[in-house]
Write a protein that holds these residues in place. Structure first.
Motif, mmCIF file in Angstrom:
data_model
loop_
_atom_site.group_PDB
_atom_site.id
_atom_site.type_symbol
_atom_site.label_atom_id
_atom_site.label_comp_id
_atom_site.label_asym_id
_atom_site.label_seq_id
_atom_site.Cartn_x
_atom_site.Cartn_y
_atom_site.Cartn_z
ATOM 1 N N GLY A 47 -7.100 60.704 14.541
ATOM 2 C CA GLY A 47 -6.117 59.687 14.180
ATOM 3 C C GLY A 47 -4.746 60.303 13.996
ATOM 4 O O GLY A 47 -4.597 61.526 13.916
ATOM 5 N N HIS A 48 -3.760 59.444 13.909
ATOM 6 C CA HIS A 48 -2.371 59.862 13.830
ATOM 7 C C HIS A 48 -2.102 60.646 12.538
ATOM 8 O O HIS A 48 -2.732 60.391 11.513
ATOM 9 N N VAL A 49 -1.164 61.571 12.612
ATOM 10 C CA VAL A 49 -0.784 62.351 11.433
ATOM 11 C C VAL A 49 -0.306 61.394 10.324
ATOM 12 O O VAL A 49 0.321 60.369 10.619
ATOM 13 N N ASP A 50 -0.693 61.721 9.087
ATOM 14 C CA ASP A 50 -0.299 60.953 7.894
ATOM 15 C C ASP A 50 -1.037 59.628 7.708
ATOM 16 O O ASP A 50 -0.717 58.873 6.793
ATOM 17 N N HIS A 51 -1.976 59.327 8.565
ATOM 18 C CA HIS A 51 -2.714 58.076 8.357
ATOM 19 C C HIS A 51 -3.800 58.214 7.293
ATOM 20 O O HIS A 51 -4.450 57.242 6.943
ATOM 21 N N GLY A 52 -3.954 59.456 6.788
ATOM 22 C CA GLY A 52 -4.832 59.631 5.613
ATOM 23 C C GLY A 52 -6.166 60.294 5.906
ATOM 24 O O GLY A 52 -7.121 60.150 5.129
ATOM 25 N N LYS A 53 -6.241 61.075 6.980
ATOM 26 C CA LYS A 53 -7.514 61.712 7.361
ATOM 27 C C LYS A 53 -8.009 62.672 6.277
ATOM 28 O O LYS A 53 -9.143 62.583 5.827
ATOM 29 N N SER A 54 -7.136 63.606 5.873
ATOM 30 C CA SER A 54 -7.568 64.630 4.905
ATOM 31 C C SER A 54 -7.907 64.004 3.560
ATOM 32 O O SER A 54 -8.883 64.387 2.911
ATOM 33 N N VAL A 149 -7.121 54.869 10.712
ATOM 34 C CA VAL A 149 -5.901 54.132 11.075
ATOM 35 C C VAL A 149 -5.272 53.580 9.799
ATOM 36 O O VAL A 149 -5.928 52.868 9.038
ATOM 37 N N ASP A 150 -4.014 53.910 9.567
ATOM 38 C CA ASP A 150 -3.260 53.346 8.452
ATOM 39 C C ASP A 150 -2.991 51.872 8.767
ATOM 40 O O ASP A 150 -2.313 51.546 9.744
ATOM 41 N N ALA A 151 -3.549 50.980 7.932
ATOM 42 C CA ALA A 151 -3.442 49.540 8.194
ATOM 43 C C ALA A 151 -1.991 49.077 8.230
ATOM 44 O O ALA A 151 -1.679 48.046 8.829
ATOM 45 N N ASN A 152 -1.106 49.861 7.599
ATOM 46 C CA ASN A 152 0.295 49.441 7.522
ATOM 47 C C ASN A 152 1.146 50.046 8.633
ATOM 48 O O ASN A 152 2.352 49.852 8.669
ATOM 49 N N GLN A 153 0.522 50.811 9.496
ATOM 50 C CA GLN A 153 1.269 51.500 10.563
ATOM 51 C C GLN A 153 0.585 51.240 11.895
ATOM 52 O O GLN A 153 0.357 52.154 12.681
ATOM 53 N N LEU A 154 0.285 49.993 12.145
ATOM 54 C CA LEU A 154 -0.485 49.666 13.338
ATOM 55 C C LEU A 154 0.191 50.186 14.597
ATOM 56 O O LEU A 154 -0.457 50.721 15.499
#
Ligand code: GDP
Length: 460
Positions: A47-54, A149-154
């Motif tokens: 997933g995209h960087v900063d979407h909260g994986k870690s 996936v960050d729900a706010n950064q579709l």
């Protein structure tokens, strides 16, 4: 530098006594133990960087008890001092358990956690630099992918990294994908069902267009930061009511993905284990390799051949799920402690094989690709799991239609989206490769094509 030399140049001790194979009937032991065995599953996180994986992975490890609240509090203190309190959970992922134990840096970190039903391994490509090559390595060892996936950064979620990661997961042969629709605590309104549904629709389109079957995709609304619907279910009243009534937790969804369904033929096939990482300089075990057994089985005392060097090594110990074991089989992630081989013959990407039928080292191969960008005869980086090498697309042989039927012979170009058979010639000495292996071709830092090897040529 001197220290590094010390660490890496220690040869295997020649005085070690030879270990004899016990001649166990491993396929039978595996079959007999089926009822007792806990299924295992390994997954990559994409997933995209900063979407909260870690953060989400830190949460999984904390709430399943794999790391303690004390550890997290320690990280929190450090993180707060740096003004980054919200990163405390993510820090758990910074150092893999393997790295902590062995004091070395690895490209693909493994973190383990368990439930009553399943033993899990997170395969994490730490750091954002070189994420993609490491992700290909991780995906080649995984049973499934978790897409965050960050729900706010579709919008950012649907482009760039997410898109490429999905393509790569598919290209590496992963069938199942669990999508964590994350950060719903901070959507507007918080826990908005419409937000979740919109993300679900868009991501479903992207995944099915990439070739994932609808029944292999699952969606989980959650908040990794607050630990809502990750391991702990959300309240069934109030704004999370719809989540409680319609969705599993992330952990439940992961448990559903685990299985113990390896075909017996795969267990009985010749040993193939690509080396993910090499560990040198351990005191009890001076030379070890980690990886996933793709096919076959191995037991303590076995001799194996390492390709491409062709050198043999003896297996003096096996660890699977951090326990010492006598044997291991296809689909397991394990560490093999080796002896009777010089360390320079072992590199990440090399393949351990049964001595009776080692994988051939080939200089060229024909691969049936799906082109992601338009392709001409050109230089490419060739990735086969952990193996990275370079080569050239020497010939465009045919383009194929959606049914795999011949469209055109000797095309001048393969257009983005088309399937084709192309011949790849490797630059350096060749690579251990066989029909059916999955190959990713990249150029200038982006993925241009991926597919399966159809034929191999010019064996060494
Ligand atoms: P990664 O780059 O995908 O690994 O993302 P990180 O886990 O490092 O998280 C990036 C940022 O998003 C950090 O500031 C996190 O605290 C924040 N974050 C992660 N998960 C959540 C969540 O569930 N809710 C909210 N509100 N923020 C989150």
């Amino acid at each position: 530098e001197a220290l590094k030399l010390d660490q890496t140049s220690s040869p295997t001790t020649p005085t070690q006594p030879k270990i004899k194979s016990k001649g166990l009937d491993v396929p039978k032991l595996w079959k007999d133990g089926k009822a007792k065995r806990k299924p295992a599953a390994a997954f990559v996180v994409i997933g995209h960087v900063d979407h909260g994986k870690s953060t989400l992975m830190g949460r999984l490890l904390l709430d399943t008890g794999a790391v303690s609240q004390r550890d997290i509090d320690k990280y929190k203190k450090q993180a707060t001092e740096l003004g980054k309190a919200s990163f405390a959970l993510a820090w758990v992922m910074d150092t893999g358990s393997e790295e902590r134990e062995r004091g070395v840096t690895v490209d693909i970190a493994q973190h383990h956690f368990s439930t009553d039903k399943v033993d899990f391994t997170i395969l994490d490509a730490p750091g954002h630099r070189d994420f993609v090559p490491n992700m290909i390595g991780g995906a080649s060892m995984a049973d499934l992918a978790v897409l965050v996936v960050d729900a706010n950064q579709l919008e950012s979620g649907m482009k760039g990294q997410t898109r490429e990661h999905i393509l790569l997961a598919k290209a590496c042969g992963l069938k199942r994908i669990v999508v964590a629709v994350n950060k719903l605590d901070s959507s507007s309104p918080p826990w908005g069902e419409a937000t979740f549904e919109q993300v679900k629709d868009e991501v479903t389109k992207l995944l099915t267009a990439t070739g994932f079957a609808a029944e292999d995709i699952a969606f989980v609304p959650c908040s990794g930061l607050n630990g809502q619907n990750v391991v702990t279910p959300v309240p069934s009243n109030g704004k999370t009511g719809w989540v409680a009534s319609s969705s599993r937790t992330l952990l439940q969804e992961l448990e559903r993905s685990a299985s113990d369904n390896v075909a017996e033929a795969t267990i009985k096939a010749s040993l193939r284990m690509q080396i993910a990482d090499v560990f040198r300089g351990g005191i009890t075990n001076p030379l070890s390799v980690s990886g996933r057994i793709a096919t076959g089985n191995v037991q303590v005392g076995d001799s194996v051949i390492v390709q491409p060097s062709g050198e043999t090594a003896a297996v003096r110990g096996i660890e699977a799920s951090s326990d010492g074991v006598e044997w291991a089989v296809a689909s397991q992630l394990c560490t093999l402690h080796l002896t009777d081989i010089e360390p320079q013959h072992l590199r990440a990407g090399d393949v351990l094989c049964s001595t009776s039928k080692p994988v051939p080292v080939v200089k060229s191969f024909v691969v049936q690709i799906q082109a992601l960008e338009s392709i001409l005869p050109q230089g490419v980086d060739v990735h086969v799991g952990r193996l990275h090498t370079s080569g050239i697309i020497a010939a465009l042989i045919t383009t194929l239609d959606a049914q795999g039927e011949l469209l055109k012979k000797k095309p001048r170009v393969v257009k983005a989206g088309q399937s084709a058979n192309v011949k790849v010639v490797l630059s350096d000495g060749g690579a251990p490769l066989e029909v059916g292996d999955r190959v990713v071709l990249r150029a200038n830092g982006s993925t241009v094509a991926a597919g399966k090897v159809e034929r191999t040529g010019s064996c060494r």
